[in-house]
Design a protein around this motif. Structure first.
Motif: not given
Lengths: 431, 502
Positions: B252-256
């Motif tokens: 959803e946030a597009g982060i690791v």
């Protein structure tokens, strides 16, 4: 002592000085140089270079030198990872075994004999197992060893009954002259073939004691070696000691053995004792060979401090001839080889009796890796009355051993004597 | 293990600029610090107790959002890991939350589960991302088998499992019998809630993760990973191999997001048995120690070989601090970031560790729900002693002054060594020099209180730099430079940066 080369010093300084200067310059403001290279592109952050281009260039020689070492480590890591973590050996074993685990085959490699295989079938009849182990050299005329074992478990409750049929062919078996004073040049070669059948009962009533009783029959023949003429033996072996060389000898015998293991950790003992006693009677079916056999080996361990361990290993092997008979040369007691007085070749000194002692110091190097140094001495004798303080053959050396709690996995030793220097490796020996 | 133990050390020895910098006293500093030598909040780290003291309740709660697996309904077994020694289990509770269950070794109830929970609470309060770990009690009668439940066949060592196949009911019973031989109605377990997102695998310890556009700082030069050395030494979390880290992708946030996991071998535990004096003193394959023993034929005996290993409380394992040296602590495998540790990194880590009060440490230990209060007290004492040892050492190697604040003409600061009870109050003199941007000395002096009045004309050059250095018995450090300049608000002035010198 290595002398420092001025040229080497200049080279090192020439390489390090610019790096030190660059390091100092960059050190005044460590992030500026780095961040200059990390400008965002299209709003996306770019990789931050933590050192300048000059330093990266100066690091290149080290990377070039490391490349082959890194390649070796990578291959080693990958191999270990594949074999160990991915259970490659376990999967290979499963491929070579039926689903119920009862029938299978295993490849073997033995530096002494060659390559081969082991077939097994568990619980094939009335709870019995059989194993067939075969090893071959380069051709059918080369070394061969075939061993068929049938085992019945639970006989006499904790016991096991074994029937073994063993055939071995050694086309170039080396024998030295008989006697404690035999010379290194008194060496002959024989072709030796032996077929042996044994019925063995093995019982472990308690964990530390195994009792074995066996009866056996063996047919042994010695002839000309694979290469060369028939052995010239008269100069080496007096006539009365060559009764066994005229044709195949068929010997039957019976023996009893006791083996105790009262140590704390089998793979790397610090306390306790391992011992083995074996006594037997043997007779040639033709009546010309008749002898007894008494063999005793013991090793006592003493922890000196913090797992540094000293052990004293003593052994006596005596084969007295009985009733005017003789002991076959290939059944005589001996010193030399991979276990006792290791600085000499196997069977270097051979006679009716042999005695040896060894003092071993073992210390931990890393987890499951020990180092050790040893001093040992041994001699042979015709009669126990011949034993004296003189005439002992000394050997010393050291090496490394890899172990697991259940026992030794592998050891690599260097053993030295006044005759030669030997490099030995062995797997899973009790001593 | 071969690459970690041998390859890394070889690469570092052959890296000439790195060697030259370390010899010259100018090692590579952390690449991701700001002007205040601090680490901004990120997917790696969040400033918590080290900057903003947490309440004991918050430390006790940690990252947990509930009470653990829901015990009002059945637990559905999805997977069983069977290695013949101690099994593990993955279950879904009635809420649909998935948990990994791990059992304590037989005879050491609380050992691994307690270490995992306490470790997770303290790492979380320190600022790292950790899973939600709970101590829970498994009721064997509550377990139901999922239709497609699997068993992982493993070997009795730490290798990955050989295979997975469908689980049979009797195998589940057999696995439970191994950890509950007495058939007690409740079995203590560690329940670790599955992390949200898609697992990507461990962090690489060197370089960056390919494909993560936000990962721009080489991991071996990140302050929060270098400074992890000090926090890990505090908790004796020596099992810091890459496999005990985990990157999770949040779609959803597009982060690791980067996590530390598996603390069952921290504190006094070695997962399957109590720890021992060697833990934290030597690498698993310690090349240097092995060569010393080989060269001396074993005659040289290291301190950790001599130290007795007594375990008065099985629930907390071996808790020995006699051999602990904050500067010489070693994880099981060399960690590249730790090899690059500088005094600034260590100070950052020590500031976090010493920020924990005894009450907060006790709250974290209480989360482990040890049955024996004496064991809990022993663990708390162990952590307090170790915290103080870390503070005394690292605050004597770097300038311990911190929390600089400009109020009018007065610059205030905190002497962390005094504030945290590691040095006597009033025993230090703080020497200062005020510089103009041109380098001209505007003033100098010495104060005995942690505040000084700046010279009246310090703003004339557009700002000033103040060099501050405490003088105290047992303290040997370079000064800290504090930069003062215009603030963000019109007409305001504030601390705009600082630099700790070596």
């Amino acid at each position: 002592m290595t002398r420092f080369s001025p040229l080497a010093g200049l080279l090192v300084t020439a390489l390090l000085l610019p790096a030190a200067v660059a390091g100092r310059a960059a050190g005044l403001d460590p992030t500026a140089a780095a961040q200059a290279d990390s400008l965002a592109v299209d709003g996306r952050p770019q990789l931050v270079h933590y050192r300048s281009r000059l330093e990266s260039a100066l690091a290149l020689p080290g990377r070039v030198v490391y490349a082959p070492l890194g390649g070796v480590l990578y291959v080693l890591s990958w191999s270990v990872s594949d074999l160990y973590e991915r259970h490659a050996l376990d999967h290979m074993k499963e491929l070579l075994t039926t689903a119920d685990g009862r029938i299978g085959v295993r490849p073997l490699a033995n530096t002494g004999i060659g390559t081969g295989f082991r077939l097994f079938h568990r619980d094939f009849l009335a709870g019995a197992d059989w194993d067939l182990t075969s090893s071959f050299g380069r051709s059918v005329d080369d070394r061969q060893h075939h061993l068929l074992e049938l085992a019945w478990h639970g006989v006499g409750r904790p016991g096991r009954l074994l029937f073994t049929l063993d055939f071995s062919r050694e086309p170039d078996e080396s024998y030295y002259g008989i006697g404690n004073g035999s010379l290194a040049g008194d060496r002959t070669r024989f072709r030796q073939e032996e077929t042996r059948a044994q019925l063995v009962y093995r019982c472990g009533t308690v964990r530390w004691l195994i009792v074995t009783a066996r009866i056996e029959g063996a047919s042994t023949s010695i002839g000309a070696p694979r290469y060369g003429d028939a052995p010239a033996t008269t100069g080496v072996y007096p006539g009365d000691q060559l009764l066994d060389l005229a044709g195949p000898n068929r010997v039957v015998g019976a023996a009893v053995a006791l083996q105790t293991s009262l140590v704390d950790v089998r793979g790397s003992p610090t306390h306790g004792n391992n011992a083995r006693l074996d006594a037997g009677l043997y007779r040639d079916l033709d009546g010309s060979l008749s002898y007894a056999s008494f063999n005793a080996v013991t090793e006592q361990f003493f922890e000196l401090f913090y797992r540094r361990t000293a052990s004293l290993r003593l052994g006596l092997d005596w084969r007295p001839a009985l009733g005017g008979g003789e002991v076959p040369v290939y059944s005589m007691a001996s010193v030399g080889g991979n276990l006792f007085v290791r600085g000499y070749q196997r069977g270097r000194f051979r006679d009716r009796g042999a005695a040896f002692g060894a003092l071993i110091y073992r210390f931990p190097v890393a987890r499951c890796l020990d180092g050790g140094v040893f001093y040992e001495s041994g001699r042979t004798f015709r009669d126990p009355a011949d034993l004296s303080l003189g005439g002992w053959h000394d050997s010393y050396g050291g090496g490394l051993r890899i172990w697991v709690p259940k026992g030794l996995v592998f050891q690599l030793l260097a053993a030295l004597s006044d005759e030669e220097h030997r490099i030995l490796f062995s797997f899973s020996t009790d001593f | 293990m071969i690459d970690k133990s041998l390859g890394l050390q070889l690469r570092q020895a052959l890296d000439l600029p790195r060697v030259a910098r370390r010899v010259g006293g100018r090692p590579y500093e952390a690449a991701n610090v700001d002007a205040w030598d601090e680490v901004p909040n990120s997917t790696w780290f969040t400033n918590r107790n080290g900057r903003f003291p947490m309440s004991p309740d918050a430390v006790h709660r940690g990252p947990t959002r509930g009470a653990g697996p829901d015990t009002t309904g059945p637990w559905t077994v999805v997977t069983v890991k069977s290695d013949g020694v101690t099994p593990g289990m993955i279950i879904d509770d009635v809420q649909g939350d998935r948990y990994l269950l791990k059992f304590d070794p037989v005879g050491f109830s609380g050992l691994a589960s307690g270490a995992d929970v306490v470790g997770s609470r303290l790492f979380h309060a320190a600022g790292y991302n950790v899973p939600e770990n709970y101590v829970a009690y498994l009721d064997p009668d509550r377990l139901v088998l999922a239709e497609d439940a699997m068993i992982q066949e493993s070997t009795p060592d730490k290798r990955p499992p050989m295979r997975e196949r469908l689980l049979r009911r009797q195998e589940l019973a057999a696995a439970l019998a191994r950890v509950n031989s007495e058939g007690t109605p409740r079995v203590r377990v560690l329940a670790s809630r599955y992390l949200p997102g898609k697992p990507l695998g461990p962090w690489p310890y060197e370089g960056v993760r390919d494909g993560d556009a936000n990962d721009v700082y080489p991991h071996e030069h990140r302050r929060e990973i270098r400074g992890l050395y000090v926090v890990a030494s505090w908790l004796n979390h020596a099992d810091l191999k890459e496999e005990n880290t985990l990157d999770m992708y949040d779609p959803e946030a597009g982060i690791v997001i980067h996590y530390l996991i598996d603390f069952g071998a921290a504190l006094g535990s070695n997962s399957r048995r109590p720890s021992n004096p060697r833990r934290g003193q030597a690498n698993s394959i310690d090349v240097r120690d092995s060569l010393v023993r080989l060269a001396t034929l074993g005659l040289y005996v290291h301190d950790y070989e001599r130290a007795p290993c007594s375990v008065p409380y099985p629930a907390v394992g071996y808790l020995g601090n006699e051999l602990f040296q904050p500067w010489a602590w070693k994880p099981m495998y060399p960690v590249p970031a730790f090899e690059n540790l500088t005094a600034r990194d260590a100070f950052w880590g020590a500031r976090i560790v010493t920020s924990f009060t005894e009450e907060q440490i006790g709250a974290a230990v209480a989360a482990a729900r040890f049955d024996d209060p004496e064991a809990a007290a022993a663990l708390t004492r162990f952590l307090v002693e170790r915290r103080d040892c870390i503070g005394r050492y690292w605050f004597s190697r770097t300038d311990p002054l911190d929390a600089f604040k400009l109020e009018g003409e007065r610059l205030g600061f905190v002497d962390l060594a005094v504030a945290r009870g590691l040095a006597p109050e009033g025993a230090a003199a703080y020497e200062y020099v005020v510089y103009a941007p041109s380098g001209k000395v505007l003033g100098r002096g010495s104060v005995t209180e942690p505040e000084l009045d700046l010279p009246g004309d310090w703003r004339r050059g557009g700002g000033a730099m103040v060099s501050l250095q405490p003088r105290r018995s047992g303290l040997s450090c370079a000064p800290v430079l504090v930069y003062l300049g215009p603030g963000t608000a019109e007409g305001s002035w504030e601390v705009i940066g600082l630099r700790r010198l070596d």
